[in-house]
Design an enzyme around this catalytic site. Structure first.
Site, PDB file in Angstrom:
ATOM      1  CE  LYS A 120      10.694  -1.975  -9.683  1.00  0.00           C
ATOM      2  NZ  LYS A 120       9.817  -1.380  -8.689  1.00  0.00           N
ATOM      3  CD  GLU A 144      10.342  -9.138   1.686  1.00  0.00           C
ATOM      4  OE1 GLU A 144      10.088  -9.478   0.527  1.00  0.00           O
ATOM      5  OE2 GLU A 144      10.741  -9.931   2.562  1.00  0.00           O
ATOM      6  CB  VAL A 147      10.367  -8.404  -5.603  1.00  0.00           C
ATOM      7  CG1 VAL A 147       9.516  -9.404  -6.372  1.00  0.00           C
ATOM      8  CG2 VAL A 147      11.666  -8.121  -6.350  1.00  0.00           C
ATOM      9  CB  ALA A 149       4.479  -3.639  -2.600  1.00  0.00           C
ATOM     10  CD  GLU A 205       5.284   4.293 -12.009  1.00  0.00           C
ATOM     11  OE1 GLU A 205       5.522   5.494 -11.826  1.00  0.00           O
ATOM     12  OE2 GLU A 205       5.410   3.442 -11.113  1.00  0.00           O
ATOM     13  CG  ASP A 216       7.931  -2.460 -12.502  1.00  0.00           C
ATOM     14  OD1 ASP A 216       8.707  -1.869 -11.742  1.00  0.00           O
ATOM     15  OD2 ASP A 216       6.963  -3.126 -12.090  1.00  0.00           O
ATOM     16  CE  LYS A 220       7.931  -5.032  -9.356  1.00  0.00           C
ATOM     17  NZ  LYS A 220       6.526  -4.782  -9.659  1.00  0.00           N
ATOM     18  N   GLY A 334       1.245  -0.224  -4.001  1.00  0.00           N
ATOM     19  CA  GLY A 334       0.574   0.702  -3.086  1.00  0.00           C
ATOM     20  C   GLY A 334       1.588   1.260  -2.104  1.00  0.00           C
TER      21      GLY A 334
HETATM   22  N1  LIG Z   1       4.514   3.056  -5.279  1.00  0.00           N
HETATM   23  C1  LIG Z   1       4.547   1.722  -5.128  1.00  0.00           C
HETATM   24  O1  LIG Z   1       3.513   1.071  -4.954  1.00  0.00           O
HETATM   25  C2  LIG Z   1       5.876   1.006  -5.155  1.00  0.00           C
HETATM   26  C3  LIG Z   1       5.911  -0.394  -4.900  1.00  0.00           C
HETATM   27  C4  LIG Z   1       7.174  -1.036  -4.853  1.00  0.00           C
HETATM   28  C5  LIG Z   1       8.318  -0.319  -5.119  1.00  0.00           C
HETATM   29  N2  LIG Z   1       8.223   1.018  -5.423  1.00  0.00           N
HETATM   30  C6  LIG Z   1       9.449   1.739  -5.709  1.00  0.00           C
HETATM   31  O2  LIG Z   1       9.674   2.687  -4.666  1.00  0.00           O
HETATM   32  C7  LIG Z   1      10.310   3.846  -5.190  1.00  0.00           C
HETATM   33  C8  LIG Z   1       9.506   5.078  -4.814  1.00  0.00           C
HETATM   34  O3  LIG Z   1       8.228   5.013  -5.402  1.00  0.00           O
HETATM   35  P1  LIG Z   1       7.230   6.258  -5.311  1.00  0.00           P
HETATM   36  O4  LIG Z   1       5.923   5.759  -5.799  1.00  0.00           O
HETATM   37  O5  LIG Z   1       7.331   6.867  -3.955  1.00  0.00           O
HETATM   38  O6  LIG Z   1       7.904   7.248  -6.377  1.00  0.00           O
HETATM   39  P2  LIG Z   1       7.745   8.846  -6.485  1.00  0.00           P
HETATM   40  O7  LIG Z   1       6.447   9.274  -5.859  1.00  0.00           O
HETATM   41  O8  LIG Z   1       8.035   9.201  -7.894  1.00  0.00           O
HETATM   42  O9  LIG Z   1       8.900   9.432  -5.541  1.00  0.00           O
HETATM   43  C9  LIG Z   1      10.245   9.339  -5.860  1.00  0.00           C
HETATM   44  C10 LIG Z   1      11.025  10.258  -4.941  1.00  0.00           C
HETATM   45  O10 LIG Z   1      12.419  10.033  -5.166  1.00  0.00           O
HETATM   46  C11 LIG Z   1      13.055  11.298  -5.280  1.00  0.00           C
HETATM   47  N3  LIG Z   1      14.294  11.146  -6.050  1.00  0.00           N
HETATM   48  C12 LIG Z   1      14.459  10.773  -7.345  1.00  0.00           C
HETATM   49  N4  LIG Z   1      15.769  10.753  -7.671  1.00  0.00           N
HETATM   50  C13 LIG Z   1      16.446  11.131  -6.552  1.00  0.00           C
HETATM   51  C14 LIG Z   1      17.813  11.299  -6.240  1.00  0.00           C
HETATM   52  N5  LIG Z   1      18.771  11.086  -7.164  1.00  0.00           N
HETATM   53  N6  LIG Z   1      18.153  11.683  -4.991  1.00  0.00           N
HETATM   54  C15 LIG Z   1      17.198  11.910  -4.032  1.00  0.00           C
HETATM   55  N7  LIG Z   1      15.879  11.749  -4.273  1.00  0.00           N
HETATM   56  C16 LIG Z   1      15.505  11.373  -5.516  1.00  0.00           C
HETATM   57  C17 LIG Z   1      12.026  12.187  -5.939  1.00  0.00           C
HETATM   58  O11 LIG Z   1      12.360  13.533  -5.756  1.00  0.00           O
HETATM   59  P3  LIG Z   1      11.567  14.723  -6.529  1.00  0.00           P
HETATM   60  O12 LIG Z   1      10.274  14.862  -5.794  1.00  0.00           O
HETATM   61  O13 LIG Z   1      12.471  15.904  -6.371  1.00  0.00           O
HETATM   62  O14 LIG Z   1      11.397  14.283  -7.955  1.00  0.00           O
HETATM   63  C18 LIG Z   1      10.781  11.748  -5.170  1.00  0.00           C
HETATM   64  O15 LIG Z   1      10.729  12.404  -3.914  1.00  0.00           O
HETATM   65  C19 LIG Z   1      10.428   3.625  -6.707  1.00  0.00           C
HETATM   66  O16 LIG Z   1      11.715   3.135  -7.002  1.00  0.00           O
HETATM   67  C20 LIG Z   1       9.373   2.562  -6.989  1.00  0.00           C
HETATM   68  O17 LIG Z   1       9.691   1.783  -8.132  1.00  0.00           O
HETATM   69  C21 LIG Z   1       7.044   1.693  -5.426  1.00  0.00           C
END
Ligand SMILES: NC(=O)c1ccc[n+]([C@@H]2O[C@H](COP(=O)([O-])OP(=O)(O)OC[C@H]3O[C@@H](n4cnc5c(N)ncnc54)[C@H](OP(=O)(O)O)[C@@H]3O)[C@@H](O)[C@H]2O)c1
Length: 359
Positions: A120, A144, A147, A149, A205, A216, A220, A334
């Site tokens: 986001k 998409e 917001v 997921a 988180e 968060d 959105k 998720g």
């Molecule tokens: N999980 C959900 O259900 C969900 C739902 C909707 C949206 N989102 C969004 O999707 C995104 C990813 O979520 P996630 O749950 O996968 O998070 P996550 O597990 O914390 O993974 C984030 C990844 O991004 C990498 N990263 C951070 N800063 C970076 C940069 N400057 N350059 C390159 N890579 C970078 C991290 O690297 P390192 O491993 O080196 O730290 C990690 O691999 C977030 O923005 C989240 O808000 C998540």
């Protein structure tokens, strides 16, 4: 055959789920869409792993908490600056967290790439930054999964606007974590028990203050408002924090230990709710006027009354949907569901390339 390459920023929960879908499904896409889809690079905070020979190893490494630098990385900027081969469309897929990738996204779209986001951050910063990205990306931007997921929220909103409907107001419960906490407290759990359960079930988180702060939901709300065509600054959206006073900055273990101090105040707030109403953490985004993000008493017969667990609710009131609103409900978090939103955007890009070729 359409040749498409992915430069993916982030190999966390969502990033790994996206890579798994691509690896498992691309043979079928080759047959059904004539799509040759490959990874050019995947990046984490240590740099970009180029090529896809080591992708399965990279996924395992990240599951175990390692860094891609252990497999050999290049600066992400170098990957994005190098032109793709002739005839290859590049998609930059930003699945990182918050603001650190804005410059990389901008570099990608300025060099002609399409951009797909679940992050986001790039769309919810100050308006100068936002407009520079929108201007550079033009119609090469998909988001998409930012917001709801995997839920069709952005596409629903764009569909309403594109077909000439007027969106009067969106009201939403767009945080699975806060939805879960509110319904757990209604069922008789204390606030601190509900928060701890949300963390244990991975709805929240690891540091639940990221969700409890309301930021968060505010992010959105900004993305929805901008998609409605509103020009707004993040500072124009005050959001109510559920982080107890005095616990904002303490270390996480101390925060979790002291959380029960807030139980009585939260329970009193729940008890003060009027009859046939429920306390919900909502975003209200009207076409004009103040955007509100915070705790609201929702009447039980509205779509927000029966929210159960981590469910999201998005309620669109428009010129065409006025007496009965258009409500989209479902699980709004998720990694796998988010990944399906991301991959859906990637396939939309491919369909667009096909349409352009046919024109
Ligand atoms: N999980 C959900 O259900 C969900 C739902 C909707 C949206 N989102 C969004 O999707 C995104 C990813 O979520 P996630 O749950 O996968 O998070 P996550 O597990 O914390 O993974 C984030 C990844 O991004 C990498 N990263 C951070 N800063 C970076 C940069 N400057 N350059 C390159 N890579 C970078 C991290 O690297 P390192 O491993 O080196 O730290 C990690 O691999 C977030 O923005 C989240 O808000 C998540």
């Amino acid at each position: 055959m359409k040749r498409v390459e992915i430069v993916q920023l982030g190999l966390g929960y969502v990033g790994r789920a996206v890579a798994q879908i691509v690896i498992e499904e691309r043979k079928r896409w080759m047959e059904s869409l004539g799509l040759d889809l490959r990874y050019r690079a995947v990046a984490d905070t240590s740099g970009a792993l180029v090529g896809e020979e080591l992708l399965p190893q990279a996924i395992r490494l990240k599951e175990d908490g390692g860094k891609l630098s252990e497999l050999g990385v290049e600066p992400v900027e170098d990957v994005l600056e190098a032109e793709p081969e002739e005839g290859v469309t590049r998609i930059v897929v930003d699945l990182a967290v918050h603001g650190g990738t804005f410059d990389l996204d901008l570099l990608g779209v300025r060099n002609g790439s399409c951009l797909v986001l679940s992050n986001k951050g790039p769309l919810s910063g100050d308006s100068g930054q936002y407009e520079s990205l929108i201007e550079a990306a033009g119609d090469r931007l998909w988001y998409e999964a930012t917001v709801g997921a995997g839920m069709p929220i952005i596409s629903t909103l764009k569909g309403l606007v594109d077909t000439g409907d007027e969106v009067v107001e969106i009201q939403a419960s767009p945080s699975g974590t806060l939805g879960f906490i509110m319904s757990a407290v209604e069922e008789g759990k204390s606030f601190s028990e509900a928060v701890k359960e949300a963390v244990a079930l991975h709805y929240a988180e690891p540091d639940p203050r990221d969700d409890l702060s309301g930021l968060d939901v505010a992010r959105k709300a900004i993305i929805l408002a901008r998609t409605m065509g509103r020009e707004i600054e993040p500072s124009e959206i005050p959001y109510e924090s559920l982080v107890p006073d005095g616990l904002e900055e303490v270390p996480l273990p101390e925060f979790m230990e002291r959380l029960p101090e807030a139980d009585e105040e939260f329970a009193a707030r729940m008890r003060s709710v009027g009859e046939n109403h429920m306390l919900r953490y909502l975003a209200r985004i009207p076409a004009e006027g103040p955007i509100e993000v915070g705790l609201t008493e929702a009447a039980i017969e509205t779509p927000f009354g029966p929210i159960n667990g981590p469910e999201n609710v998005f309620d669109f009131r428009t010129r065409r949907y006025s007496d009965v609103t258009l409500t989209v409900t479902g699980p709004g978090a998720g990694p796998e569901r988010t990944a399906s939103g991301v991959v859906g955007d990637m396939l939309d890009i491919v369909r667009k390339i096909v349409r352009n070729e046919e024109d």
